[in-house]
Motif scaffolding. Sequence first.
Motif, PDB file in Angstrom:
ATOM      1  N   SER A  22      26.356  80.990 -48.120  1.00 48.15           N
ATOM      2  CA  SER A  22      25.290  81.436 -48.028  1.00 48.15           C
ATOM      3  C   SER A  22      24.610  82.159 -49.182  1.00 48.15           C
ATOM      4  CB  SER A  22      25.628  82.847 -47.039  1.00 48.15           C
ATOM      5  OG  SER A  22      26.390  83.483 -47.663  1.00 48.15           O
ATOM      6  N   GLU A  23      25.363  82.157 -50.221  1.00 48.02           N
ATOM      7  CA  GLU A  23      24.762  82.776 -51.649  1.00 48.02           C
ATOM      8  C   GLU A  23      24.579  81.547 -52.296  1.00 48.02           C
ATOM      9  OE1 GLU A  23      24.539  85.682 -52.872  1.00 48.02           O
ATOM     10  OE2 GLU A  23      25.573  86.831 -51.258  1.00 48.02           O
ATOM     11  N   GLY A  24      24.427  80.203 -51.727  1.00 48.78           N
ATOM     12  CA  GLY A  24      24.149  79.110 -52.623  1.00 48.78           C
ATOM     13  C   GLY A  24      25.155  78.486 -53.528  1.00 48.78           C
ATOM     14  N   ILE A  25      26.301  78.757 -53.558  1.00 49.42           N
ATOM     15  CA  ILE A  25      27.255  78.337 -54.438  1.00 49.42           C
ATOM     16  C   ILE A  25      27.787  77.134 -54.079  1.00 49.42           C
ATOM     17  CG2 ILE A  25      29.704  79.008 -55.684  1.00 49.42           C
ATOM     18  CD1 ILE A  25      27.198  80.846 -56.433  1.00 49.42           C
ATOM     19  N   ILE A  26      28.045  76.940 -52.794  1.00 46.83           N
ATOM     20  CA  ILE A  26      28.398  75.548 -52.224  1.00 46.83           C
ATOM     21  C   ILE A  26      27.745  75.254 -51.118  1.00 46.83           C
ATOM     22  CG2 ILE A  26      30.966  75.849 -52.988  1.00 46.83           C
ATOM     23  CD1 ILE A  26      31.619  76.340 -50.076  1.00 46.83           C
ATOM     24  N   GLU A  27      27.591  73.932 -50.771  1.00 48.84           N
ATOM     25  CA  GLU A  27      26.803  73.339 -49.724  1.00 48.84           C
ATOM     26  C   GLU A  27      27.687  73.141 -48.599  1.00 48.84           C
ATOM     27  OE1 GLU A  27      24.543  69.923 -50.951  1.00 48.84           O
ATOM     28  OE2 GLU A  27      23.442  71.065 -52.297  1.00 48.84           O
ATOM     29  N   ARG A  28      28.796  72.552 -48.667  1.00 48.35           N
ATOM     30  CA  ARG A  28      29.712  72.433 -47.460  1.00 48.35           C
ATOM     31  C   ARG A  28      30.991  73.276 -47.321  1.00 48.35           C
ATOM     32  NH1 ARG A  28      27.098  68.371 -49.621  1.00 48.35           N
ATOM     33  NH2 ARG A  28      25.706  67.128 -48.361  1.00 48.35           N
ATOM     34  N   ILE A  34      32.420  68.916 -55.255  1.00 50.82           N
ATOM     35  CA  ILE A  34      33.619  69.338 -55.677  1.00 50.82           C
ATOM     36  C   ILE A  34      33.330  69.529 -57.221  1.00 50.82           C
ATOM     37  CG2 ILE A  34      35.913  68.770 -56.532  1.00 50.82           C
ATOM     38  CD1 ILE A  34      36.561  67.598 -53.666  1.00 50.82           C
ATOM     39  N   LEU A  35      32.584  68.668 -57.694  1.00 50.87           N
ATOM     40  CA  LEU A  35      32.298  68.891 -59.369  1.00 50.87           C
ATOM     41  C   LEU A  35      31.005  69.690 -59.811  1.00 50.87           C
ATOM     42  CD1 LEU A  35      33.146  65.212 -60.292  1.00 50.87           C
ATOM     43  CD2 LEU A  35      34.660  67.308 -60.631  1.00 50.87           C
ATOM     44  N   GLY A  36      30.261  69.918 -58.794  1.00 48.79           N
ATOM     45  CA  GLY A  36      28.844  70.772 -58.952  1.00 48.79           C
ATOM     46  C   GLY A  36      27.984  70.093 -59.599  1.00 48.79           C
ATOM     47  N   MET A  37      27.920  68.972 -59.562  1.00 51.96           N
ATOM     48  CA  MET A  37      26.948  67.943 -60.300  1.00 51.96           C
ATOM     49  C   MET A  37      25.639  68.016 -59.479  1.00 51.96           C
ATOM     50  SD  MET A  37      29.372  64.456 -60.717  1.00 51.96           S
ATOM     51  CE  MET A  37      28.090  63.673 -59.623  1.00 51.96           C
ATOM     52  N   GLY A  38      24.701  68.170 -60.396  1.00 54.26           N
ATOM     53  CA  GLY A  38      23.179  68.409 -59.907  1.00 54.26           C
ATOM     54  C   GLY A  38      23.058  69.548 -59.403  1.00 54.26           C
ATOM     55  N   SER A  75      33.868  91.876 -56.448  1.00 55.44           N
ATOM     56  CA  SER A  75      32.594  91.013 -56.998  1.00 55.44           C
ATOM     57  C   SER A  75      33.044  89.882 -57.988  1.00 55.44           C
ATOM     58  CB  SER A  75      31.593  92.206 -57.420  1.00 55.44           C
ATOM     59  OG  SER A  75      30.358  91.354 -57.906  1.00 55.44           O
ATOM     60  N   HIS A  76      32.407  88.828 -57.827  1.00 56.57           N
ATOM     61  CA  HIS A  76      32.785  87.743 -58.890  1.00 56.57           C
ATOM     62  C   HIS A  76      31.518  87.029 -59.223  1.00 56.57           C
ATOM     63  CE1 HIS A  76      37.220  87.843 -57.919  1.00 56.57           C
ATOM     64  NE2 HIS A  76      36.525  88.167 -56.480  1.00 56.57           N
ATOM     65  N   LYS A  77      31.573  86.742 -60.534  1.00 53.80           N
ATOM     66  CA  LYS A  77      30.217  86.006 -61.186  1.00 53.80           C
ATOM     67  C   LYS A  77      30.619  84.546 -60.927  1.00 53.80           C
ATOM     68  CE  LYS A  77      27.878  89.139 -63.467  1.00 53.80           C
ATOM     69  NZ  LYS A  77      26.718  89.808 -62.872  1.00 53.80           N
ATOM     70  N   LEU A  78      29.831  83.928 -60.288  1.00 60.22           N
ATOM     71  CA  LEU A  78      29.728  82.351 -60.027  1.00 60.22           C
ATOM     72  C   LEU A  78      28.396  81.773 -60.137  1.00 60.22           C
ATOM     73  CD1 LEU A  78      31.974  82.612 -56.735  1.00 60.22           C
ATOM     74  CD2 LEU A  78      32.750  82.289 -59.140  1.00 60.22           C
ATOM     75  N   ASN A  79      28.518  80.239 -60.221  1.00 58.07           N
ATOM     76  CA  ASN A  79      27.282  79.638 -60.363  1.00 58.07           C
ATOM     77  C   ASN A  79      27.557  78.260 -59.452  1.00 58.07           C
ATOM     78  OD1 ASN A  79      28.190  77.857 -62.452  1.00 58.07           O
ATOM     79  ND2 ASN A  79      27.604  79.416 -63.858  1.00 58.07           N
ATOM     80  N   PRO A  80      26.269  77.676 -58.999  1.00 58.46           N
ATOM     81  CA  PRO A  80      26.559  76.521 -58.062  1.00 58.46           C
ATOM     82  C   PRO A  80      26.950  75.354 -59.031  1.00 58.46           C
ATOM     83  CG  PRO A  80      24.494  77.469 -57.642  1.00 58.46           C
ATOM     84  CD  PRO A  80      25.091  78.185 -59.063  1.00 58.46           C
ATOM     85  N   ASN A  81      26.968  75.215 -60.433  1.00 59.78           N
ATOM     86  CA  ASN A  81      27.331  73.863 -61.137  1.00 59.78           C
ATOM     87  C   ASN A  81      28.813  73.967 -61.170  1.00 59.78           C
ATOM     88  OD1 ASN A  81      27.265  75.737 -62.897  1.00 59.78           O
ATOM     89  ND2 ASN A  81      26.012  74.390 -64.549  1.00 59.78           N
ATOM     90  N   MET A  82      29.595  75.359 -61.107  1.00 57.77           N
ATOM     91  CA  MET A  82      31.041  75.327 -61.315  1.00 57.77           C
ATOM     92  C   MET A  82      31.557  74.285 -60.326  1.00 57.77           C
ATOM     93  SD  MET A  82      31.508  79.428 -61.337  1.00 57.77           S
ATOM     94  CE  MET A  82      32.929  79.383 -62.114  1.00 57.77           C
TER      95      MET A  82
END
Length: 170
Positions: free
Chosen positions: A83-89, A54-58, A110-117
Amino acid sequence: EAEAARLEIKEKRRKDKRKKKTHGRLIFALIMVTLVISLAVLGAVAVITVSSEILGMGRSDTEFSVEIPENSGTEAIANILQSEGIIERPVIFRIYSKLKGADGTYIAGSHKLNPNMTYGDIIEALQKDAINPREFVTLPKSWRTQVSAMRTNLSVCSTPPPLALILKSR
């Protein structure tokens, strides 16, 4: 003497019963302590896993452009994010979205996102206008009237004005 021997045997049986009860209770107590410790460890692992998700840690801070199709539900969006690698579960995202009341509020595009969000940041980004919003064409008033009439099943003139007349009137 026979009476004394019988009493002695009876007393020995009582002591054996007490020992058996004590052993049974000890085994039960060990099983319960093991169970409680195991549940505590599993609970701690679950809390750490869900919190870090939930916190995108690590996670990586690489920015991705994620395309959300129109009429996508939370489940489809969660699968796209995975599938884009933004979240795992995706299941955790769907539950979080439902608890926050965000289901059905996501905007396509289209939205700009990153996995540590954090999930909150991801939801907020998906609720904002897309990076490349679709272009809309403004129709002349006469065409809008006709489209409105067609939506309400009223009959208006059957043919739109010729394009040359529209361009000439500008």
